[in-house]
Each structure stands twice: as C-alpha cells, then as structure tokens.
Design an enzyme around this catalytic site. Sequence first.
Site: not given
Ligand code: CDV
Length: 312
Positions: A47, A111, A128, A147, A173, A198
Amino acid sequence: MSRHLTVAAAQMGPVQKHHTRAEVVDRLIAMLREAHRMGAELVVYPELALTTFFPRWFVDDISEADHWYERSMPNDATQPLFDEAKRLGVGFCLGYAHLEEGVDGSVHRWNVQTLVERDGSVVGTYKKTHIPGHEHHEPDRPFQHAERYYFEPSPEGFPVWRAFGGVVGMAICNDRRWPETYRVMGLQGVELVLIGYNTPIHYVPDPSQDILQGFHNALVMQAGAYQNGTWVVGVAKGGVEEGVDSLGQSMIVAPSGQIVAQALTTDDEVIVARCDLDWCAKYKGTLFDFDRYRRPEVYGRITGQRGVVAPD
Ligand code: CDV
C-alpha cells in the site's frame, strides 16, 4: 492444463519523507528483477508504495498534501517500472495515492492498487473500501493516522478480474481485517487476493493490541484464504518510517490457510511461492461449496445494518 502461477511479495522497508519517487522506483525495479530471477510472473508491492505513509501528518489545507498523490498511472516517475516489467514479461500490483480531478472540477482522493498484466496492460484499479483512523487532527496522538481525512471510501466494492490465468481481486490494508472483503470476492470465485499494507506496531486507540499485530495479521489473512478457498498475498511496507515502527511479516497464504512463504526482515525483501490456482477448487467444491451450504436468507443483517443492534 495445470494453472500454476509463481507470485512474489515484494515487501518494502521504510520510505522516508525525503526519498524521491525516482529512488523508490529504483528499489521497486531492483525487487522486480530479483523476483524475475526467482521465477515470479507477478510481483505484489505494498500500500502507498511510492511515498512515505503521509497520513501520519495532518495539514490544515489538504492541497498542501497533493504532492503525495499520483494524477495518472503510469506517469513519468513510474514509467521505468512499467517498461522493465513489460520487458521481463512480469506483471505487478502497485499501491499508491490517486488524485482524480473531474471535468466538473470535482476532486477525489483515493488509496488505490493497480494491477498490471505481463504484457504491460492495466487489468484494473482497486480503491480502498475500509478507511481506518480519524478525520480531524488529534494532537494528543504520538503520530496521526488521518486516512479518513486524506481518502474517500470506495463506493465500488470488491471487483475481481480474469487475469494471470485465474480470478484475481485486491484489497488494501485495513480491508484485510474484515471478513466481508474476502467473502464478496469469494462469491465471485476469486482465486488470488492481492493485499498491500502499512500497519504501525503501536495502535494508539488500544495499545494492548500492539504485541498482537503479527498474530492478527496472519489470523485474518489465513482465515480469509481458507474460508473462501483462495490464495492470499499480503505485502507490507515495514520497518521504522519517520520514527514509526511498522509490521513486516509479508506472507503468501494457500487456500488451505497455511502460510507457504513469509518475510523474515522488515526491509526490502522478496519472497515467492508457486501457487496452484486449481488448489482453490478443493475448498470451493467441498467444505466451502457456497451454493450448497451457504444460507443467505438468514444473513440479512450483514448488509441490512452497519452497527450493532443489541437485544433490549
Ligand atoms: N493502513 C492501514 O489501513 N492501517 C491500519 C491501521 C491503522 C490499524 C491497519 O488495519 O493495519
């Protein structure tokens, strides 16, 4: 005819604020070449692979953050990656921030991950869906996770595409933590789910979860793979980025739920697995024969409500 696809997870170490797109693309190309030497036909990057994870800083005027977004893909900075991938005959999946300007002057910030076939053609771009974190500046946090300020949630859901000899979907993510993500793709016959992430080790709203980051990462991707009879490739941008330590542990998970390859570092690291896409049918056609065993008539709450409705 067997349907084997050798897939690489190209985990990245940190991208600091001062790193240029050109420096990052050089790293992506180095991993592309390494993955190709290892036999990979598809390379999955994390990501927001082209920049530092900029939602960790809040700016009052969001246009000051516009330089973190790409306005087109490919563009001047990423064209060398597209060219080298096509020359090698390797496909890839790349996460980045996309700023979309409509002809009516509207601006959308997404994203995204774009999937590119071995011949260089764009298969599709996924936006996303589940946007974590917060909308406003929260000065008491050691670092921001804004975000919800920088990205709109996608209204498009989880499409899948026929590509790489199978049925391929993407998620980004936080999406990987939600069973709906995998199930919506499972209901379209997905065989390979590509996920960039991330994940800061320190979860500010509840630090008791910090020590469990690796466990939760594996838990959700292994469950999503098994319960939908699909391969899952999860790829981190890990290590200490601008002082924030983030999870590595990129992995490739089989339809059985077993981890068949896992990164050992939190730096740039390529792992590969030879994925038998026909293995998916063993799960999709038995325990998880959706058509035979699912009970959608009693699952109405899944789409009928968002939050919890507890009994009186
Ligand atoms: N980049 C993300 O979506 N990170 C989230 C953190 C904030 C919990 C994740 O679910 O890994």
